[in-house]
Scaffold this active site. Sequence first.
Site, short mmCIF file in Angstrom:
data_model
loop_
_atom_site.label_atom_id
_atom_site.label_comp_id
_atom_site.label_asym_id
_atom_site.label_seq_id
_atom_site.Cartn_x
_atom_site.Cartn_y
_atom_site.Cartn_z
N ALA A 67 43.89 31.95 45.20
CA ALA A 67 43.17 31.41 46.35
C ALA A 67 41.70 31.27 45.94
O ALA A 67 41.24 31.95 45.01
CB ALA A 67 43.32 32.35 47.53
N GLY A 112 47.32 33.66 44.31
CA GLY A 112 48.02 32.59 45.02
C GLY A 112 48.77 31.64 44.07
O GLY A 112 49.73 30.98 44.48
N1 CAA Z 1 38.59 30.99 43.06
C1 CAA Z 1 37.47 30.30 42.92
N2 CAA Z 1 36.95 29.95 41.72
C2 CAA Z 1 37.63 30.35 40.63
C3 CAA Z 1 38.82 31.09 40.71
C4 CAA Z 1 39.31 31.41 42.00
N3 CAA Z 1 40.44 32.08 42.19
N4 CAA Z 1 39.26 31.34 39.45
C5 CAA Z 1 38.37 30.77 38.62
N5 CAA Z 1 37.40 30.16 39.33
C6 CAA Z 1 36.24 29.43 38.81
C7 CAA Z 1 35.19 30.35 38.22
O1 CAA Z 1 34.37 30.86 39.23
C8 CAA Z 1 34.50 29.42 37.26
O2 CAA Z 1 33.62 28.62 38.00
P1 CAA Z 1 32.12 28.30 37.40
O3 CAA Z 1 32.40 27.49 36.15
O4 CAA Z 1 31.48 27.52 38.48
O5 CAA Z 1 31.50 29.61 37.09
C9 CAA Z 1 35.60 28.51 36.75
O6 CAA Z 1 36.66 28.63 37.69
C10 CAA Z 1 36.14 28.94 35.41
O7 CAA Z 1 36.50 30.29 35.49
P2 CAA Z 1 35.96 31.42 34.47
O8 CAA Z 1 34.64 31.05 33.93
O9 CAA Z 1 36.11 32.74 35.16
O10 CAA Z 1 37.05 31.29 33.31
P3 CAA Z 1 37.52 32.41 32.30
O11 CAA Z 1 38.34 31.70 31.28
O12 CAA Z 1 36.40 33.25 31.85
O13 CAA Z 1 38.51 33.37 33.17
C11 CAA Z 1 40.24 33.83 34.76
C12 CAA Z 1 39.70 32.87 33.69
C13 CAA Z 1 40.68 35.15 34.11
C14 CAA Z 1 41.44 33.18 35.42
C15 CAA Z 1 39.13 34.13 35.80
O14 CAA Z 1 38.60 32.89 36.25
C16 CAA Z 1 39.59 34.90 37.01
O15 CAA Z 1 39.76 36.09 36.94
N6 CAA Z 1 39.78 34.18 38.14
C17 CAA Z 1 40.16 34.81 39.39
C18 CAA Z 1 41.60 35.22 39.40
C19 CAA Z 1 41.92 35.92 40.69
O16 CAA Z 1 41.37 36.97 41.03
N7 CAA Z 1 42.87 35.36 41.46
C20 CAA Z 1 43.28 35.91 42.74
C21 CAA Z 1 42.49 35.26 43.84
S1 CAA Z 1 42.74 36.04 45.38
C22 CAA Z 1 44.20 35.45 45.97
O17 CAA Z 1 44.84 34.61 45.37
C23 CAA Z 1 44.56 36.04 47.29
C24 CAA Z 1 45.89 35.73 47.82
O18 CAA Z 1 46.93 36.20 47.40
C25 CAA Z 1 45.94 34.92 48.98
#
Ligand code: CAA
Length: 261
Positions: A67, A112
Amino acid sequence: MVELKNLLMELEEGILTITINRPKVLNALNTETLNEIRTAIKEARESDAVKVVIITGAGEKSFVAGADIAQMRDLEVLEGRTMTMLGQDVFSEIENLDKPVIAAVNGYALGGGCEMAMACDIRIASKNAKFGQPEVNLGIIPGFGGTQRLPRLIGKGRAKYYIFTSEMITAQEAYNFGLADKVVDPEELMVKVKEAAKALMAKAPVAIMMAKRAINNGIDMDLDSGIAYEAEAYTTTFASQDRVEGMNAFVEKRKANFQGK
Ligand code: CAA
């Protein structure tokens, strides 16, 4: 095909490919995208031209990284609840679609994203796919069905381990746990997924629909109720023209020509 801001939609020879297209944020799902997925699934449900659906993510890196955290950060409590219920509803619509849905998992399937993949019937993952439910890192729990679908797919103990630790699950581990049904080379992913979609299209659509219903509904029933449900689903296939065609084709030693009726 409807034009949608955050999705690419391609219909080719009965296969509708829905690509979540927000690669700059690794295809994170904001509410607008979730609503668009609902629209796409409605189109798949209502269009006779769509036989099988594929869901994937744009770019090389991510299926869906969860998400949209930036959007969620600013939500009030009840807005958070509304967003969760939207995601849950949309994913249930994917799960309950009367046509097969294949997730082509081409990278991160987190939060998500893992939950969306689990709502699909079949998950084909590229070797670089990474699954996971890292929500506890953010002070929340999986909210688009993850606490329910993950234990059903990989077992209660493992689901707790991966939800509590947020550890990522490699494609090979996902395959070993039953979370991915096939693992393929990244460059072959869409070819293999389309092959699988075509193989499903050659089968009797009413039979696939009723098998899907029997499995989805029966899994939450006690065995006797599930078996009884199966008998009714089986009877429905028996009443179909596809059943007549399938059995005639076998006896006449020819390929069946199913009409989905
Ligand atoms: N939401 C919003 N933006 C996100 C995102 C997310 N879930 N995942 C990645 N992005 C964005 C980052 O903020 C980044 O944006 P900027 O370039 O503007 O900084 C861009 O995507 C690229 O991401 P990273 O620079 O972080 O890329 P990375 O290769 O270093 O890491 C990753 C990749 C490990 C997937 C890392 O992005 C990450 O940990 N993302 C979040 C994963 C997460 O926590 N997901 C669960 C979300 S909560 C949920 O889903 C709740 C539910 O069940 C309803």
